[in-house]
Motif scaffolding. Structure first.
Motif, PDB file in Angstrom:
ATOM      1  N   ASP A 110      -5.926  11.588   2.078  1.00  0.00           N
ATOM      2  CA  ASP A 110      -5.151  12.602   2.788  1.00  0.00           C
ATOM      3  C   ASP A 110      -3.958  12.001   3.523  1.00  0.00           C
ATOM      4  OD1 ASP A 110      -6.412  11.239   4.818  1.00  0.00           O
ATOM      5  OD2 ASP A 110      -7.632  12.924   5.501  1.00  0.00           O
ATOM      6  N   GLY A 111      -3.822  10.685   3.490  1.00  0.00           N
ATOM      7  CA  GLY A 111      -2.680  10.026   4.098  1.00  0.00           C
ATOM      8  C   GLY A 111      -2.713   9.928   5.598  1.00  0.00           C
ATOM      9  N   LYS A 112      -3.806  10.295   6.247  1.00  0.00           N
ATOM     10  CA  LYS A 112      -3.853  10.315   7.706  1.00  0.00           C
ATOM     11  C   LYS A 112      -4.299   8.984   8.301  1.00  0.00           C
ATOM     12  CE  LYS A 112      -4.820  15.288   7.966  1.00  0.00           C
ATOM     13  NZ  LYS A 112      -5.771  16.335   8.452  1.00  0.00           N
ATOM     14  N   HIS A 113      -4.983   8.156   7.520  1.00  0.00           N
ATOM     15  CA  HIS A 113      -5.500   6.898   8.039  1.00  0.00           C
ATOM     16  C   HIS A 113      -5.155   5.753   7.105  1.00  0.00           C
ATOM     17  CE1 HIS A 113      -8.013   9.886  10.163  1.00  0.00           C
ATOM     18  NE2 HIS A 113      -8.069   8.979  11.137  1.00  0.00           N
ATOM     19  N   LEU A 114      -5.119   4.584   7.696  1.00  0.00           N
ATOM     20  CA  LEU A 114      -4.825   3.354   6.964  1.00  0.00           C
ATOM     21  C   LEU A 114      -5.898   2.329   7.299  1.00  0.00           C
ATOM     22  CD1 LEU A 114      -2.950   1.410   5.329  1.00  0.00           C
ATOM     23  CD2 LEU A 114      -1.808   0.910   7.501  1.00  0.00           C
ATOM     24  N   ALA A 115      -6.584   1.830   6.284  1.00  0.00           N
ATOM     25  CA  ALA A 115      -7.630   0.816   6.463  1.00  0.00           C
ATOM     26  C   ALA A 115      -7.091  -0.525   6.000  1.00  0.00           C
ATOM     27  CB  ALA A 115      -8.879   1.196   5.668  1.00  0.00           C
ATOM     28  N   VAL A 116      -7.242  -1.544   6.834  1.00  0.00           N
ATOM     29  CA  VAL A 116      -6.768  -2.892   6.514  1.00  0.00           C
ATOM     30  C   VAL A 116      -7.882  -3.881   6.789  1.00  0.00           C
ATOM     31  CG1 VAL A 116      -4.374  -2.309   7.037  1.00  0.00           C
ATOM     32  CG2 VAL A 116      -5.813  -3.295   8.812  1.00  0.00           C
ATOM     33  N   THR A 117      -7.867  -4.986   6.059  1.00  0.00           N
ATOM     34  CA  THR A 117      -8.826  -6.056   6.313  1.00  0.00           C
ATOM     35  C   THR A 117      -8.327  -6.901   7.474  1.00  0.00           C
ATOM     36  OG1 THR A 117      -7.737  -7.546   4.774  1.00  0.00           O
ATOM     37  CG2 THR A 117      -9.423  -6.090   3.878  1.00  0.00           C
ATOM     38  N   LYS A 161     -12.733  10.515  -2.078  1.00  0.00           N
ATOM     39  CA  LYS A 161     -11.688  11.521  -2.250  1.00  0.00           C
ATOM     40  C   LYS A 161     -11.459  12.348  -0.991  1.00  0.00           C
ATOM     41  CE  LYS A 161     -12.424  12.055  -7.223  1.00  0.00           C
ATOM     42  NZ  LYS A 161     -12.825  12.991  -8.311  1.00  0.00           N
ATOM     43  N   ASP A 162     -12.558  12.608  -0.255  1.00  0.00           N
ATOM     44  CA  ASP A 162     -12.407  13.423   0.945  1.00  0.00           C
ATOM     45  C   ASP A 162     -12.004  12.606   2.161  1.00  0.00           C
ATOM     46  OD1 ASP A 162     -14.691  11.995   1.300  1.00  0.00           O
ATOM     47  OD2 ASP A 162     -16.040  13.727   1.465  1.00  0.00           O
ATOM     48  N   SER A 163     -11.795  11.314   2.000  1.00  0.00           N
ATOM     49  CA  SER A 163     -11.358  10.407   3.069  1.00  0.00           C
ATOM     50  C   SER A 163     -12.358  10.338   4.219  1.00  0.00           C
ATOM     51  CB  SER A 163      -9.975  10.833   3.602  1.00  0.00           C
ATOM     52  OG  SER A 163      -9.025  10.868   2.560  1.00  0.00           O
ATOM     53  N   ARG A 164     -13.627  10.566   3.945  1.00  0.00           N
ATOM     54  CA  ARG A 164     -14.638  10.506   4.995  1.00  0.00           C
ATOM     55  C   ARG A 164     -15.408   9.188   4.975  1.00  0.00           C
ATOM     56  NH1 ARG A 164     -16.420  15.151   7.388  1.00  0.00           N
ATOM     57  NH2 ARG A 164     -18.556  14.358   7.418  1.00  0.00           N
ATOM     58  N   PHE A 165     -15.433   8.511   3.816  1.00  0.00           N
ATOM     59  CA  PHE A 165     -16.145   7.250   3.684  1.00  0.00           C
ATOM     60  C   PHE A 165     -15.273   6.252   2.934  1.00  0.00           C
ATOM     61  CE2 PHE A 165     -19.320  10.594   3.914  1.00  0.00           C
ATOM     62  CZ  PHE A 165     -20.216  10.110   4.852  1.00  0.00           C
ATOM     63  N   PHE A 166     -15.574   4.978   3.135  1.00  0.00           N
ATOM     64  CA  PHE A 166     -14.905   3.932   2.368  1.00  0.00           C
ATOM     65  C   PHE A 166     -15.872   2.775   2.186  1.00  0.00           C
ATOM     66  CE2 PHE A 166     -13.878   3.173   6.819  1.00  0.00           C
ATOM     67  CZ  PHE A 166     -14.103   1.829   6.991  1.00  0.00           C
ATOM     68  N   ILE A 167     -15.683   2.059   1.085  1.00  0.00           N
ATOM     69  CA  ILE A 167     -16.540   0.937   0.738  1.00  0.00           C
ATOM     70  C   ILE A 167     -15.700  -0.337   0.751  1.00  0.00           C
ATOM     71  CG2 ILE A 167     -16.203   1.201  -1.758  1.00  0.00           C
ATOM     72  CD1 ILE A 167     -19.133   0.322  -2.107  1.00  0.00           C
ATOM     73  N   THR A 168     -16.272  -1.422   1.262  1.00  0.00           N
ATOM     74  CA  THR A 168     -15.580  -2.700   1.368  1.00  0.00           C
ATOM     75  C   THR A 168     -16.373  -3.767   0.637  1.00  0.00           C
ATOM     76  OG1 THR A 168     -16.700  -3.268   3.443  1.00  0.00           O
ATOM     77  CG2 THR A 168     -14.615  -2.067   3.595  1.00  0.00           C
ATOM     78  N   ALA A 192       0.855  -1.187   0.000  1.00  0.00           N
ATOM     79  CA  ALA A 192       0.000   0.000   0.000  1.00  0.00           C
ATOM     80  C   ALA A 192       0.888   1.234   0.000  1.00  0.00           C
ATOM     81  CB  ALA A 192      -0.922   0.006   1.214  1.00  0.00           C
ATOM     82  N   LEU A 193       0.602   2.178  -0.902  1.00  0.00           N
ATOM     83  CA  LEU A 193       1.350   3.424  -1.008  1.00  0.00           C
ATOM     84  C   LEU A 193       0.525   4.567  -0.469  1.00  0.00           C
ATOM     85  CD1 LEU A 193       3.000   1.655  -3.036  1.00  0.00           C
ATOM     86  CD2 LEU A 193       3.386   3.739  -4.348  1.00  0.00           C
ATOM     87  N   SER A 194       1.185   5.475   0.220  1.00  0.00           N
ATOM     88  CA  SER A 194       0.508   6.645   0.765  1.00  0.00           C
ATOM     89  C   SER A 194       0.392   7.714  -0.314  1.00  0.00           C
ATOM     90  CB  SER A 194       1.273   7.191   1.972  1.00  0.00           C
ATOM     91  OG  SER A 194       0.704   8.392   2.423  1.00  0.00           O
ATOM     92  N   PRO A 195      -0.821   8.190  -0.643  1.00  0.00           N
ATOM     93  CA  PRO A 195      -0.944   9.250  -1.663  1.00  0.00           C
ATOM     94  C   PRO A 195      -0.372  10.581  -1.200  1.00  0.00           C
ATOM     95  CG  PRO A 195      -3.033   8.088  -1.320  1.00  0.00           C
ATOM     96  CD  PRO A 195      -2.132   7.704  -0.197  1.00  0.00           C
ATOM     97  N   ALA A 196      -0.391  10.835   0.118  1.00  0.00           N
ATOM     98  CA  ALA A 196       0.088  12.115   0.620  1.00  0.00           C
ATOM     99  C   ALA A 196       1.609  12.199   0.612  1.00  0.00           C
ATOM    100  CB  ALA A 196      -0.453  12.364   2.026  1.00  0.00           C
ATOM    101  N   ASN A 197       2.287  11.088   0.925  1.00  0.00           N
ATOM    102  CA  ASN A 197       3.749  11.054   0.945  1.00  0.00           C
ATOM    103  C   ASN A 197       4.186   9.870   0.102  1.00  0.00           C
ATOM    104  OD1 ASN A 197       6.482  10.986   1.491  1.00  0.00           O
ATOM    105  ND2 ASN A 197       6.230  11.466   3.667  1.00  0.00           N
ATOM    106  N   THR A 198       4.738  10.153  -1.068  1.00  0.00           N
ATOM    107  CA  THR A 198       5.048   9.083  -2.016  1.00  0.00           C
ATOM    108  C   THR A 198       6.164   8.165  -1.538  1.00  0.00           C
ATOM    109  OG1 THR A 198       6.588  10.578  -3.158  1.00  0.00           O
ATOM    110  CG2 THR A 198       4.310  10.507  -3.946  1.00  0.00           C
TER     111      THR A 198
END
Length: 902
Positions: A108-115, A156-163, A62-68
């Motif tokens: 925004d690179g502030k959170h990481l979601a993992v299964t 895009k706004d990092s407020r929701f995610f779909i699984t 997984a790559l961080s979009p905020a910090n490459t």
């Protein structure tokens, strides 16, 4: 001989398992290679393997979009590393305690979601600037699925995610609490949902299932919502009013614009099917800017669809095996595919229908490796019968020869000319022209035999091969292709052959009959000298000067013989050095584990001062020939998925039924087709397909070779071609070139006094003689100004050039000139050099330090010699005057005291 070799690169393998990921700029691709991470730069055409290792093979990247530069790498057990790729260092460790099907950074690179099985965990991303005791902080755990979660996608706004999950549903969650929002469920698929994607405006959601269905979800109208409230069994699969939240239209005043995705009432708008019979959908990726959907199938076919109209753009077959992973770059032009079974990595430009990158490693084990005379090309041979040429600078495969029909056992380069020889178990020895890339000579024996050893005369005119079944050595002429002679005498398989580098025509051979034989093959009356070993001979090598022979035997010894007088000069007991690394099914105690340890491949260094040895072990050892001592031992890999990587077994893994690591739970095979589940391998097979054999692969070094330059060495191991080097080589960047930049233009600029322009031009061309010429013609008064104006991109190259010119081998008398350059460069760019001293500038600074130390030693030696000479002269002059009755002059004593003070 220096022993400070460090891991430099991994060749021979480009993809093993896991997902491939493009960098945010789309110029590079990240590929998991076993338990290491390789980065392929598609613009500069180079590949780099990071030095860190995970405990098991990498399963997720997984790559961080905020910090490459920040990358999360997780292995099969869920143990993860947070890595800074630019500094090539590990920032943090984390054990998620379950295998990760997917891991995604928020935009925004502030959170990481993992299964996490049937759950999803969201963690706060650790800071890459400060070192923390517990860098991973759990934000929240999300539940709702009834089977393993397969994928995660953020808005895009990092407020929701779909699984998506194996329970044939997809669910929409919010990162933080949103008023009136409850997790939404998307149902209707009839197989596991492998991926879900948001459109560019996030008004549409696409879900892809394993059975080849693609559903399009959009916001429902108010009439449809009312109908859904009355009909509980509506086939669209949208949430019912029983969810208990207030219905609102997207963009209404009751909700903020950021909550539109969460408060939308989603329903199925369209259903599409890929129509690929007898196949499963394995992987997919979506590019929101171009609305391009890329899907990979288990049959090796991939397709491109334009959404939401579902227009098929391409349906192409790139492989006969399953496509394991697919990725698309930021511009949507390049597609990357990884095929696990073939070990293949492809980058395809779909608009022009052309390959950007097409690389594949050996299908089975890698058996042998050889270096070309310039050290820039390494050749490998494998069990798949193929020979591959690898560029050691870029790490890419440049050519593949597939003429052999059986395993390639040995490879040798001719000392003169671009010719490569290979011996195979198919009974042939083949010669390849590396200029035209063709097999121009095929050498065979009168009766079919299996060749397991090979040697080439220094002139390149004669080639010899040793057989495994007839116990004879066959000698051919390369020019005519005729069999010159058959050397008989050994009573066992001829395991090793080596020609004397001195050109004397002496051929050394060793065999399982516990003997070494020296053959004078070019004399009319051949003379043979036989030496006895204490064990079966496994490998043999001549020293670079041709005066010494070293042989490795089955009893774990390295025996040294003088090739001229036939005397044994030394014996090294190496069992304790190579021992270590127990197998999971070992019944032997740890102390007795070294009984069967031995070296099977040896190689002298370029200067003959050291010898490198490897064998059926996870270690490669370097010995000093003169002192007969072990200098250093390298561990090839720490991959626990391979046997022989642990010195001690974990008793907690042992049950009444045996070691739990030997139990195949087949948890990853439930998604395979019936024909893919069939295991056609023979029980106990130690060779062949690593992914299907019934025994675990063993970490070992089948062949080790020093580069002719002596600056690096390579090992053909289970995990690939490992290259260890003393320093990093400067990369050639062709994008700084234009049509006007030529060596003549650089020399003209130097003659006109434009030293900075000439030096930068020489650095861009990358030609060391031209750089040295321009450097020496620089005026000493301009050094400080040029150092201040020198671009940082060329600073390491200039510092390395100064260090090389200070070496005694360069015979440059301008000592003060070199010291002025060093002082000016450090004064102008000291801050930059200090900030990157431990990373990018480390090899360059080591070279400068070595040059300064040698200069200091030479100056001190010259000063001491001059001091003693002057004292001798003045003392002799004083004795002459004293003998004449005048006595020693006071001036002489004063001069002597002044010299002493110096």
């Amino acid at each position: 001989m220096k022993s400070a070799f460090q891991f430099s690169n991994l060749c021979g393998t480009v993809y093993r398992h896991g997902n491939v990921v493009f960098s945010p700029d789309g110029d590079s691709i990240y590929s998991p290679v076993g338990n290491r991470l390789s980065i392929f730069d598609l613009v500069r055409n180079t590949s780099t393997t990071l030095p860190f290792e995970t405990r098991k093979p990498i399963a997720r990247i997984a790559l961080s979009p905020a910090n490459t530069a920040i990358v999360l790498v997780a292995d099969e057990d869920g143990r993860a590393l947070l890595v800074n790729t630019k500094r090539r260092s590990v920032l943090a460790h984390m054990n998620f305690k379950q295998p990760l099907r997917d891991a995604q950074f928020s935009h925004d690179g502030k959170h990481l979601a993992v299964t996490h099985g049937a759950q999803v965990q969201v963690w706060r991303t650790p800071s890459h600037l400060a070192r923390e005791f517990a860098p991973f902080v759990l934000h929240r755990t999300y539940t709702g699925h009834f089977d393993d979660v397969l994928s995660i996608r953020w808005t895009k706004d990092s407020r929701f995610f779909i699984t998506t999950s194996k329970d044939m549903t997809a669910r929409l969650y919010s990162l933080n609490q949103v008023e009136g929002f409850r997790p939404k469920t998307f149902t209707g698929h009839r197989d596991a949902v492998i991926n879900a994607f948001f459109s560019k405006d996030e008004r549409t959601i696409f879900t892809v299932s394993r059975d080849g269905a693609c559903f399009t979800w959009r916001a429902k109208d108010e009439d449809d919502v009312a109908t859904a409230d009355m009909d509980e069994d509506d086939e669209d699969g949208a949430l019912r009013s029983a969810n208990g939240f207030a219905l609102s239209k997207p963009g209404s005043s009751s909700s903020g614009p950021d909550d539109t995705v969460g408060l939308t009432r989603w329903g199925i708008a369209e259903k599409h099917y890929f129509m690929q019979p007898q196949t499963k959908t394995v992987c997919s990726v979506f590019h929101p800017e171009t609305s391009l959907l890329v899907v990979g199938f288990s049959s090796g076919v991939f397709g491109l669809w334009e959404m939401p109209d579902f227009n098929n753009i391409h349906t192409l077959s790139i492989s006969q095996e399953k496509i394991s992973s697919v990725a698309i770059n930021a511009s949507g032009e390049w597609l990357a595919f990884g095929a696990q079974k073939l070990g293949q990595l492809l980058v395809w430009e779909w608009a022009s229908e052309s390959y950007i990158l097409k690389q594949q490693g050996h299908f089975y084990d890698m058996n042998t490796v050889g270096y070309a005379s310039d050290g820039q090309v390494a050749a490998t041979g494998g069990d798949d019968g193929k020979i591959k040429l690898w560029n050691t600078s870029s790490g890419f495969c440049t050519a593949t020869f597939s003429e052999h029909s059986a395993s390639v056992s040995c490879i040798e380069f001719a000392k003169q000319g671009s010719v490569l020889f290979s011996a195979s178990l198919d009974g042939t020895v083949r010669a390849y022209d590396l200029v035209r890339y063709r097999n121009f000579r095929t050498l065979t024996s009168p009766t079919p035999v299996q060749f397991i050893s090979l040697a080439v005369d220094p002139s390149g005119e004669v080639v010899c091969a040793g057989s495994a079944d007839s116990f004879e050595i066959y000698m051919w002429s390369v020019q005519t292709g005729k069999l010159l002679d058959i050397l008989s005498g050994h009573l066992g398989p001829v395991a090793g052959l080596s020609f004397s580098p001195s050109g004397s025509g002496v051929l050394a051979s060793t065999s399982w009959d516990k003997s070494i034989r020296l053959w004078e093959v070019f004399r009319t009356s051949q003379s043979v000298e036989t030496f006895q070993l204490n064990g079966d001979g496994l490998a043999i090598a001549f020293s670079p000067d041709g005066t010494e022979v070293c042989a490795a035997s089955l009893d774990g010894q390295l025996t040294f013989w003088n090739a001229q007088d036939g005397k044994q000069t030394g014996v090294l007991e190496c069992r304790r050095d190579i021992s270590g690394g127990r197998k999971v099914d070992d019944k032997v105690g740890r102390r007795n584990n070294a009984a069967g340890a031995c070296f099977t491949t040896i190689c002298y260094s370029a200067d003959g001062a050291c010898i490198l040895a490897g064998g059926n072990s996870n270690y490669v050892c370097l010995y000093d020939v003169r002192e007969r001592v072990l200098l250093k031992r390298w561990e090839l890999t720490k991959n626990l998925a391979l046997d022989g990587t642990q010195d001690r077994l974990d008793s907690r893994r042992v049950t009444e039924a045996g070691n739990i690591d030997l139990v195949n739970d087949r948890s990853d095979e439930e998604d395979l087709l019936p024909e893919e589940r069939m295991d056609r391998s023979l029980p106990g097979a130690q060779r062949g397909d690593l992914s299907k054999r019934s025994t675990r692969p063993i970490s070992r070094a089948k062949c080790v070779r020093f580069a002719p330059t002596g600056r690096s060495w390579a090992a053909a191991a289970t995990s690939g071609l490992l290259i260890y080097s003393l320093d990093e080589q400067a990369a050639f960047d062709p994008f700084d070139l234009d049509i006007d930049l030529t060596p003549e233009a650089v020399r003209e600029a130097s003659r006109q006094g434009e030293s900075l322009l000439a030096l930068v031009g020489a650095c861009r061309l990358g030609e060391k003689p031209l750089m040295a010429e321009v450097y020496e013609q620089t005026s000493p008064s301009d050094i400080a100004l040029i150092a201040r104006q020198l671009p940082l991109v060329h600073l390491p190259a200039v510092m390395r050039l100064v260090a090389e010119r200070m070496q005694p081998a360069s015979a440059s008398p301008h000592v003060e000139f070199h010291l002025k350059w060093i002082a000016a460069l450090f004064a102008a760019h000291g801050t930059e050099i200090r900030a990157r001293a431990a990373t990018d500038y480390a090899p360059t600074l080591r070279a400068v330090q070595v040059a300064l130390n040698e200069l200091r030693a030479n100056v001190k030696k010259t000063s001491d010699d001059n001091l003693f000479a002057m004292l001798y002269v003045w003392n002799g002059f004083g004795q002459q005057h004293h003998g004449a009755g005048k006595g020693p002059a006071n001036g002489i004593s004063a001069i002597g005291m002044e010299i002493d003070s110096l």
